[in-house]
Design a protein around this motif. Structure first.
Motif, PDB file in Angstrom:
ATOM      1  N   GLN A  32     -56.506 -34.239  32.458  1.00  0.00           N
ATOM      2  CA  GLN A  32     -56.239 -34.555  33.737  1.00  0.00           C
ATOM      3  C   GLN A  32     -54.354 -34.305  33.652  1.00  0.00           C
ATOM      4  OE1 GLN A  32     -57.877 -35.921  36.285  1.00  0.00           O
ATOM      5  NE2 GLN A  32     -56.043 -35.418  37.249  1.00  0.00           N
ATOM      6  N   ASP A  33     -53.856 -34.543  32.617  1.00  0.00           N
ATOM      7  CA  ASP A  33     -52.476 -34.633  32.946  1.00  0.00           C
ATOM      8  C   ASP A  33     -51.977 -33.077  33.061  1.00  0.00           C
ATOM      9  OD1 ASP A  33     -49.637 -35.911  31.657  1.00  0.00           O
ATOM     10  OD2 ASP A  33     -49.913 -33.942  30.696  1.00  0.00           O
ATOM     11  N   ARG A  34     -53.033 -32.337  32.286  1.00  0.00           N
ATOM     12  CA  ARG A  34     -52.545 -30.548  32.783  1.00  0.00           C
ATOM     13  C   ARG A  34     -52.706 -30.461  34.234  1.00  0.00           C
ATOM     14  NH1 ARG A  34     -55.608 -25.630  29.914  1.00  0.00           N
ATOM     15  NH2 ARG A  34     -53.993 -24.140  30.310  1.00  0.00           N
ATOM     16  N   ALA A  35     -53.824 -30.981  34.665  1.00  0.00           N
ATOM     17  CA  ALA A  35     -54.093 -30.827  36.191  1.00  0.00           C
ATOM     18  C   ALA A  35     -52.937 -31.404  36.795  1.00  0.00           C
ATOM     19  CB  ALA A  35     -55.675 -31.169  36.600  1.00  0.00           C
ATOM     20  N   ASP A  36     -52.750 -32.488  36.718  1.00  0.00           N
ATOM     21  CA  ASP A  36     -51.455 -33.219  37.374  1.00  0.00           C
ATOM     22  C   ASP A  36     -50.348 -32.444  37.314  1.00  0.00           C
ATOM     23  OD1 ASP A  36     -53.115 -35.426  38.053  1.00  0.00           O
ATOM     24  OD2 ASP A  36     -52.419 -36.524  36.700  1.00  0.00           O
ATOM     25  N   GLU A  37     -50.149 -31.722  36.028  1.00  0.00           N
ATOM     26  CA  GLU A  37     -49.079 -30.744  36.251  1.00  0.00           C
ATOM     27  C   GLU A  37     -48.884 -29.444  36.790  1.00  0.00           C
ATOM     28  OE1 GLU A  37     -45.086 -29.282  34.596  1.00  0.00           O
ATOM     29  OE2 GLU A  37     -46.078 -31.526  34.508  1.00  0.00           O
ATOM     30  N   GLN A  38     -50.146 -28.995  36.927  1.00  0.00           N
ATOM     31  CA  GLN A  38     -50.319 -27.798  37.600  1.00  0.00           C
ATOM     32  C   GLN A  38     -50.432 -28.015  39.129  1.00  0.00           C
ATOM     33  OE1 GLN A  38     -54.138 -26.586  35.929  1.00  0.00           O
ATOM     34  NE2 GLN A  38     -53.136 -25.041  34.285  1.00  0.00           N
TER      35      GLN A  38
END
Length: 302
Positions: A32-38
Motif C-alpha cells: 500500500q505504501d508503494r502504491a501511495d508513492e506511485q
C-alpha cells in the motif's frame, strides 16, 4: 507468518534471493505504501519542488517552513505522549529505496500494538506508519525545515496517521489526518555511534543503492530508538502539509530543536543512493515555504 522470496514477490530489483518470514499484514502495508508513492506521480528534486503543481503550488499551509523561536507563540502546551515507542517491533523490517528517499514502513510491535503519539496540540491519537529521510550532499545541508534560519545535514520524518481514518489516502484528505515528527541530524566526525536503532537502518543503506531495491533489518528495534537521545520535551508545532506531492495540507508538524549528532560516515551512505533515473539521489528536500501568518507554537520544558 509464512516463508517467501520477498525480492521476487515485491518485484524489487537490486537484491539477492532470500527466503524470510514476513507477516501478511506487513506485506500488505508495504504494498500500500508503494502504491501511495506511485499515485503521487513522477516528480524529482531538480528544482527543490518549485516546479511541482496542484496544491504544492496553490496551497496556503505548505511545509517546510523556517521555525523561528522569536516569532513563535510560547504557550503552555501539554507534553507529547509516546505510546509503545519502547516496545520491540516485529521483525524483519523492510527498508526500500523508492526513488525519492530511504523509506521504512513500520509494523506492529511484537505484542501486537501499534506505536502512537497523542497529547501536545494533536487533534487525536496518531499511529506510526513509516519513517524516511531528507538529506543534502557533500556540499549542502539537506534538512527541510530550518530552525532559527539554520538548516542541518539530515531531517528524519516519522509519519503517523489519525486512528479515526482507515488509510493514509483517506487521512491526507483531512486537516487532522496526519502527524509527523521532524528530527534534525548534524554530521560529526566521530566514527562510532551509540544510536543503536539508527545504526541498524544506516548499516543497510549500501544494500539499497539502486532504485526499487530493499533490505531487511533484523533483531530488536523500537520506534523510540530512532529518536536517539534528543530532548523531546521542547518542540515547535504547527499546521502544515506533506513535503512531497501532492503536498496535502493534512499534517500537524512537531519539529524538535534539539539536534542529534550522527557520524558523517553514516550520513554519507545516503549520498550514494540513486533515483529512478539512475541519477544520484541527493538534495531531496523541498524549499522553504511561506508561513502565511500561520501560528507556530513552541513548547518549553517547565
Amino acid at each position: 507468518m509464512f516463508s517467501i522470496g520477498y525480492c521476487c514477490l515485491l518485484a524489487l530489483c537490486g537484491c539477492t534471493l532470500a527466503y524470510i518470514e514476513i507477516p501478511e499484514a506487513y506485506l500488505t502495508a508495504i504494498r500500500q505504501d508503494r502504491a501511495d508513492e506511485q499515485a503521487a506521480g513522477e516528480y524529482n528534486y531538480d528544482e527543490q519542488g518549485d516546479d511541482w503543481t496542484g496544491t504544492c503550488q496553490s496551497g496556503e499551509n505548505q511545509s517546510p517552513i523556517d521555525l523561528i523561536y522569536e516569532d513563535s507563540k510560547i504557550v503552555a502546551i501539554p507534553r507529547l505522549r509516546f505510546n509503545y515507542y519502547d516496545q520491540a517491533l516485529q521483525t524483519p523490517l523492510v527498508i526500500t529505496n523508492n526513488g525519492h528517499t530511504a523509506n521504512m514502513v513500520i509494523p506492529q510491535t511484537r505484542g501486537g500494538q501499534r506505536p502512537s503519539i497523542n497529547g501536545s496540540l494533536l487533534p487525536g491519537n496518531f499511529e506510526v506508519q513509516s519513517v524516511h529521510f531528507h538529506w543534502g550532499s557533500r556540499e549542502t545541508k539537506g534538512s527541510e525545515h530550518a530552525i532559527n534560519f539554520q538548516r542541518y545535514d539530515v531531517e528524519m520524518h516519522i509519519v503517523h496517521k489519525n486512528t479515526i481514518y482507515d488509510t493514509m489516502g483517506e487521512a491526507t484528505m483531512h486537516p487532522d489526518g496526519l502527524a509527523v515528527l521532524g528530527v534534525m541530524f548534524r554530521a560529526v566526525d566521530r566514527q562510532t555511534s551509540q544510536h543503536y536503532g539508527l545504526n541498524k537502518i544506516f548499516n543497510q543503506l549500501p544494500r539499497i543503492v539502486q532504485y526499487g531495491s530493499n533490505a531487511t533489518i533484523t533483531g530488536r528495534l523500537t520506534v523510540g530508538q530512532l529518536l536517539g537521545n534528543i530532548v523531546t520535551g521542547e518542540f515547535f508545532t504547527y499546521n502544515g502539509s506533506l513535503t512531497t506531492p501532492d503536498c496535502a495540507e493534512a499534517v500537524t508538524w512537531t519539529v524538535f530543536p534539539d539536534v542529534l549528532d550522527y557520524p558523517r560516515r553514516q550520513i554519507a551512505k545516503l549520498w550514494n543512493l540513486r533515483d529512478s533515473r539512475q541519477k544520484p539521489l541527493i538534495d531531496n528536500y523541498r524549499s522553504i515555504q511561506d508561513t502565511n501568518n500561520r501560528d507556530v507554537y513552541y513548547r518549553t520544558i517547565q
